[in-house]
Design a protein around this motif. Structure first.
Motif, PDB file in Angstrom:
ATOM      1  N   LYS A  31       0.668  -1.657  -0.149  1.00  0.00           N
ATOM      2  CA  LYS A  31      -0.049  -0.061   0.184  1.00  0.00           C
ATOM      3  C   LYS A  31       0.863   1.123  -0.322  1.00  0.00           C
ATOM      4  N   PHE A  38      -3.640   0.576  -3.176  1.00  0.00           N
ATOM      5  CA  PHE A  38      -3.422  -0.978  -2.690  1.00  0.00           C
ATOM      6  C   PHE A  38      -2.839  -2.162  -3.665  1.00  0.00           C
ATOM      7  N   GLU A  40      -1.896  -5.732  -5.778  1.00  0.00           N
ATOM      8  CA  GLU A  40      -1.494  -6.912  -5.035  1.00  0.00           C
ATOM      9  C   GLU A  40      -1.081  -8.088  -6.304  1.00  0.00           C
ATOM     10  N   ALA A  98      -7.922  -4.301  -0.981  1.00  0.00           N
ATOM     11  CA  ALA A  98      -6.982  -2.677   0.612  1.00  0.00           C
ATOM     12  C   ALA A  98      -7.122  -3.921   1.544  1.00  0.00           C
ATOM     13  N   LYS A 102      -1.220  -4.654   5.201  1.00  0.00           N
ATOM     14  CA  LYS A 102      -0.181  -4.434   4.239  1.00  0.00           C
ATOM     15  C   LYS A 102       1.107  -3.474   4.189  1.00  0.00           C
TER      16      LYS A 102
END
Length: 150
Positions: A31, A38, A40, A98, A102
């Motif tokens: 993040k 965010f 991934e 989110a 993270k």
């Protein structure tokens, strides 16, 4: 009693040895320091089928029009999905990646994982795949990178 103590000591030594020899991979996501973006890694069969999903809590600004009326019945324009070898796609999502837990990608830092590279700056985040195709995201604006206009 002595057997239990010896067993506990041996188990503890094995765990400590295992942890000291473990290698830690790059985090699969991050993040921004602001907590607005965010990202991934979405792993595929191999790096050529991986994707990178990046969401922006404040939504894309300006919000892009949907390809046609009713195209997305969920949240449209909350970020991008960047495939390993092609152009980014605007997200139409009903879930989120989110996660306040993270890892933070500090301003000025670079994240490399799964064939993707993201650079965090105070002005926003830039992410690209191995083809150099990608996007820039910030609260104020967004743009697709590495795509030739006809």
């Amino acid at each position: 009693m002595y057997k239990q103590i010896i067993f506990i000591a041996a188990a503890s030594a094995i765990v400590n040895l295992s942890l000291s020899q473990a290698s830690f991979a790059a985090p699969k996501g991050f993040k921004t320091p602001s907590g607005n973006i965010f990202c991934e890694l979405m792993e595929g069969e191999d790096t050529s089928t991986n994707s990178l999903r990046c969401e922006i809590a404040s939504s894309l600004k300006p919000k892009p029009p949907q390809p046609y009326s009713g195209y997305c019945e969920f949240d449209w324009g909350r970020g991008f999905l960047l495939p390993a070898t092609s152009k980014p796609e605007i997200l139409c999502i009903s879930d989120t990646i989110a996660d306040p837990n993270k890892s933070v990608l500090a301003y000025g830092q670079t994240w490399n994982n799964g064939g993707f590279k993201c650079v965090s700056q105070k002005i926003g985040v830039t992410c690209t795949n191995t083809n150099g195709t990608g996007f820039f995201l910030s609260r104020e604006k967004w743009r697709v990178l590495g795509i030739s206009k006809p």
